[in-house]
Design a protein around this motif. Sequence first.
Motif, PDB file in Angstrom:
ATOM      1  N   TRP A 197     -39.636 -13.781  -3.313  1.00 54.59           N
ATOM      2  CA  TRP A 197     -38.467 -13.507  -4.304  1.00 54.59           C
ATOM      3  C   TRP A 197     -38.473 -12.236  -5.115  1.00 54.59           C
ATOM      4  N   LEU A 198     -39.394 -11.444  -4.722  1.00 47.26           N
ATOM      5  CA  LEU A 198     -39.512 -10.260  -5.386  1.00 47.26           C
ATOM      6  C   LEU A 198     -39.459  -9.019  -4.169  1.00 47.26           C
ATOM      7  N   PRO A 199     -38.438  -8.022  -4.106  1.00 49.05           N
ATOM      8  CA  PRO A 199     -38.085  -7.409  -2.979  1.00 49.05           C
ATOM      9  C   PRO A 199     -39.475  -6.402  -2.720  1.00 49.05           C
ATOM     10  N   TRP A 200     -39.960  -5.857  -3.773  1.00 49.40           N
ATOM     11  CA  TRP A 200     -41.174  -5.161  -3.575  1.00 49.40           C
ATOM     12  C   TRP A 200     -42.575  -5.804  -3.193  1.00 49.40           C
ATOM     13  N   LEU A 201     -42.655  -7.026  -3.165  1.00 43.76           N
ATOM     14  CA  LEU A 201     -43.441  -7.672  -2.304  1.00 43.76           C
ATOM     15  C   LEU A 201     -43.069  -8.297  -1.021  1.00 43.76           C
ATOM     16  N   ALA A 202     -41.780  -8.214  -0.746  1.00 43.73           N
ATOM     17  CA  ALA A 202     -41.370  -9.073   0.404  1.00 43.73           C
ATOM     18  C   ALA A 202     -41.941  -8.015   1.845  1.00 43.73           C
ATOM     19  N   GLY A 203     -41.546  -6.822   1.663  1.00 45.16           N
ATOM     20  CA  GLY A 203     -41.640  -5.749   2.462  1.00 45.16           C
ATOM     21  C   GLY A 203     -43.103  -5.396   2.936  1.00 45.16           C
ATOM     22  N   PRO A 204     -43.419  -5.140   4.087  1.00 47.70           N
ATOM     23  CA  PRO A 204     -44.895  -4.548   4.160  1.00 47.70           C
ATOM     24  C   PRO A 204     -45.454  -3.292   3.358  1.00 47.70           C
TER      25      PRO A 204
ATOM     26  N   LEU B 117     -46.400 -14.438 -12.292  1.00 46.30           N
ATOM     27  CA  LEU B 117     -46.507 -13.570 -13.439  1.00 46.30           C
ATOM     28  C   LEU B 117     -45.376 -12.789 -13.805  1.00 46.30           C
ATOM     29  N   VAL B 118     -44.958 -11.988 -12.821  1.00 48.93           N
ATOM     30  CA  VAL B 118     -43.727 -10.965 -12.833  1.00 48.93           C
ATOM     31  C   VAL B 118     -42.387 -12.092 -13.397  1.00 48.93           C
ATOM     32  N   LEU B 119     -42.469 -12.957 -12.461  1.00 46.04           N
ATOM     33  CA  LEU B 119     -41.131 -13.782 -12.728  1.00 46.04           C
ATOM     34  C   LEU B 119     -41.131 -14.474 -14.392  1.00 46.04           C
ATOM     35  N   ALA B 120     -42.436 -14.687 -14.555  1.00 41.08           N
ATOM     36  CA  ALA B 120     -42.526 -15.414 -15.917  1.00 41.08           C
ATOM     37  C   ALA B 120     -42.249 -14.250 -17.143  1.00 41.08           C
ATOM     38  N   ALA B 121     -42.770 -13.257 -16.855  1.00 35.45           N
ATOM     39  CA  ALA B 121     -42.527 -12.087 -17.944  1.00 35.45           C
ATOM     40  C   ALA B 121     -40.960 -11.766 -17.663  1.00 35.45           C
ATOM     41  N   ARG B 122     -40.242 -12.050 -16.818  1.00 32.23           N
ATOM     42  CA  ARG B 122     -38.689 -11.784 -16.852  1.00 32.23           C
ATOM     43  C   ARG B 122     -38.074 -12.745 -17.417  1.00 32.23           C
ATOM     44  N   GLY B 123     -38.895 -14.103 -17.741  1.00 30.32           N
ATOM     45  CA  GLY B 123     -38.228 -15.043 -18.286  1.00 30.32           C
ATOM     46  C   GLY B 123     -37.435 -16.028 -17.165  1.00 30.32           C
ATOM     47  N   GLU B 124     -37.579 -15.666 -16.095  1.00 28.61           N
ATOM     48  CA  GLU B 124     -37.006 -16.696 -15.069  1.00 28.61           C
ATOM     49  C   GLU B 124     -37.904 -17.687 -14.951  1.00 28.61           C
ATOM     50  N   LEU B 125     -39.073 -17.744 -14.822  1.00 27.53           N
ATOM     51  CA  LEU B 125     -39.761 -18.921 -14.560  1.00 27.53           C
ATOM     52  C   LEU B 125     -41.006 -19.221 -15.806  1.00 27.53           C
ATOM     53  N   PRO B 126     -41.425 -20.394 -15.782  1.00 27.03           N
ATOM     54  CA  PRO B 126     -42.262 -20.708 -17.123  1.00 27.03           C
ATOM     55  C   PRO B 126     -43.643 -20.081 -16.667  1.00 27.03           C
ATOM     56  N   TRP B 127     -44.487 -19.693 -17.825  1.00 29.16           N
ATOM     57  CA  TRP B 127     -45.857 -19.129 -17.349  1.00 29.16           C
ATOM     58  C   TRP B 127     -46.442 -20.149 -16.683  1.00 29.16           C
ATOM     59  N   ARG B 128     -46.692 -21.344 -17.046  1.00 37.78           N
ATOM     60  CA  ARG B 128     -47.418 -22.228 -16.332  1.00 37.78           C
ATOM     61  C   ARG B 128     -46.590 -23.052 -15.282  1.00 37.78           C
ATOM     62  N   LEU B 129     -46.334 -22.383 -14.269  1.00 36.89           N
ATOM     63  CA  LEU B 129     -45.299 -22.938 -13.305  1.00 36.89           C
ATOM     64  C   LEU B 129     -45.711 -24.299 -12.548  1.00 36.89           C
TER      65      LEU B 129
END
Length: 773
Positions: free
Chosen positions: A419-426, A705-717
């Motif tokens: 879901w994060l482009p900077w983690l998807a590419g090798p 953690l990155v998505l939670a910091a953005r407010g897109e997902l909860p911290w305790r997913l």
Amino acid sequence: MRWRWTTTWAVCAAAACGLVTEWVLRGPERASDTASVLGGVVGLFGVLAAWMWRAGARRRRPSGAQLAEAGEALARAVRRQWEEEAVLRQLYDPAPLPVVWADSQLPDVGDHRALTGGPAVCRADDPDGLAAAFGGLARRRLVVLGPAGAGKTTFAVLLVLALLRTRSPGDPVPVLCSLASFDPGREGAPEWLCRRIAADHPALADADAYGTGAVAELLAEGRLIPVLDGLDELPGPGRAAVLAALNATLPAAAPLVLTCRTADYRRAVAEGGVLTGAAVVEPAPVRAGDALALLRLATRPASRQRRWDALDAHLAEYPGSPVAEALASPLMVALARAVYADGDADPGELADARRFPTAETVEHHLLDALVPALYERARRQDPARHRDPVRAAHHLGRIASGLRERDTRDFAWWQLYRWLPWLAGPWRRAVVWWPAACAVVVPAAAVPPLVWDGLPWWYVPLAALKALVVVPMVALGPRVAASGWAGRRPATAAAVVALAGGVGVVPAVCLVYYDGLPTLGQVAAGAGFYWFSLWLVLLGTGLPVPPRLPGRGRPSLRPWRRRLPRAVAVVAGVTAVHVVVFAGFVTHERPPSWAELLLPGLLLGSILGTALAALGWVRHPAAADAPDSVAASVRADRALSLVTGAACAVVFLLPDAGVRAWIWFSGTWADVLALTAVGLLDGGLVGLVLSLAAHAWPHYTLARLVLAARGELPWRLQAFLADAHRLGVLRQVGAVYQFRHARLQDRLADAARVPRPRPPAPTPTRPDSRTVG
């Protein structure tokens, strides 16, 4: 087999050539030492030959008793899984909706009557009738059609449970699988089924208990009934290809159940042909009286029952009204129960023709009201634990939109990094892992200069330079893993990726010789030794690539008699290899004695062999009766990540520092311990980072953690997802979550386009008028 013999001869020949070169360069006085080490090469050949010979023994087919036990274990696991889901979906509370399923009247969707058997008619609320109707089919093949929300998945779950409850030992086991991950262009139906069932039920991978390939054997012998849900969830061209693959790769008499939306199945049949030997059933519309009777039964007695009177009168007066048309769908009946029967809202509002002029507006209202109603009721029951309904809807909408972007219905937690482009590419992922490695290595590298006098401070940037080796290894790992030979030759693949790290460490090796330029031999020796250490790490943990499936397993000593010879062979082989490696790596002036060559190899070989045996013990497949759930898979992969990382840091690279101290310094054990600690704080921690990069949990944690910091997902997913599953918003299939219905996911994804809600501003306190002036 051939590649194993080739590897054996190549390793031993290279070792012998290296030792002969050493003898020529250093003179005949080293002949005795060289001859002694050549004896180790001969022992190495024997160990590797035994390794090659024993490889075939691990690929043993299951016996009849093992196959029978595998079938019973699978039946228990499937029944437990879907009984729990039936409770959460309230399929039997108070009773299943009485939907009648009968032969489809559509032309050209079913096979010849002579192949399908008599007409199939059954009711969803009659489990015995469901099992009997399926057993009465000539080939026990069934296609379940219906529009969106018709209850096809519910019918599949009820059929699976009915077949399991009436099943006798030895009968085929029904297994419900989602078709969303099937790509007939890449693999056949049997291969995909085996992979999917093994992923959902990893306990069957226990080769000691069930033999190798138990799932494939169960499928080949007709002991499985695949229940394939959601043909319509595949792209349009893929549906016809799936039908063609099922007809071409599965036996015509193999039992099978397939669900699909009616219009999508008709198009697929027009392109790819009917499913051979399969009867086709469709549901009759739910009668308004049956729907209202079920909703009354689901509502608590007394005064709450009177809330349905207004809607009952409206349905009696206007049987063709929009609400009557909407409640003809089992999905809408289930949503109405969650919103009104279990909640406090008034169902009489559905009779408002001005507010709900069409059935579609009624359906949208029920879909929109579901999540707030469920979370509001949960918050009233336990205000301290449950979340704000608005924020819960926002997080669910983000998950739904993320699944839509990836064209899937499965929320697989180990794929969250995509879901994060900077983690998807090798390459981008490799660049991310370097600062992560520096964050671990650099602070640790500052400890030795503070504790031991004489260690220069350039040791700190040297550690960061050593951590740079993770970049080429993490970037190259996916390319090597995607190659066809990597799966067949894991040791060779690990050597290739480790070679990238050995080349990347050359600048750090040059920096070690701060008093002058190193010779080519010194650089090659240092980089080669580092490559060897990295290779050991990759042998133990795998390539630094996010895995396709999370790691599963639990500690088990069964059967230790079969594992002991392999562990002994590993210890002996590693000992011989290290004796050879260290013999060529010695750089000090005085020639080493036989004890100085043999003792480090024995020490490292025993430790490493024990570590590999321990990793095999931890990686043992889960027990057959162990629950297979999302939370269990996260815990298992997290434990495996940490244990393997600790083994790579402490065992694989820690002894190297001790051996270097033993060879380079002829002093005390304090020198050994000092260099051992130093090696742990740089190379050992690099091994830890590479081990973490080869598992799913670290990538998932970073993305979460990155998505939670953005407010897109909860911290305790995971707690949030488990809560949504318990409330009935999500369903669980093996180690993945799915939304309760595809229409709910699509509706939440549409709503996610609205900007996320902000926390309400605090209400200003109005001063008391009695205290003013």
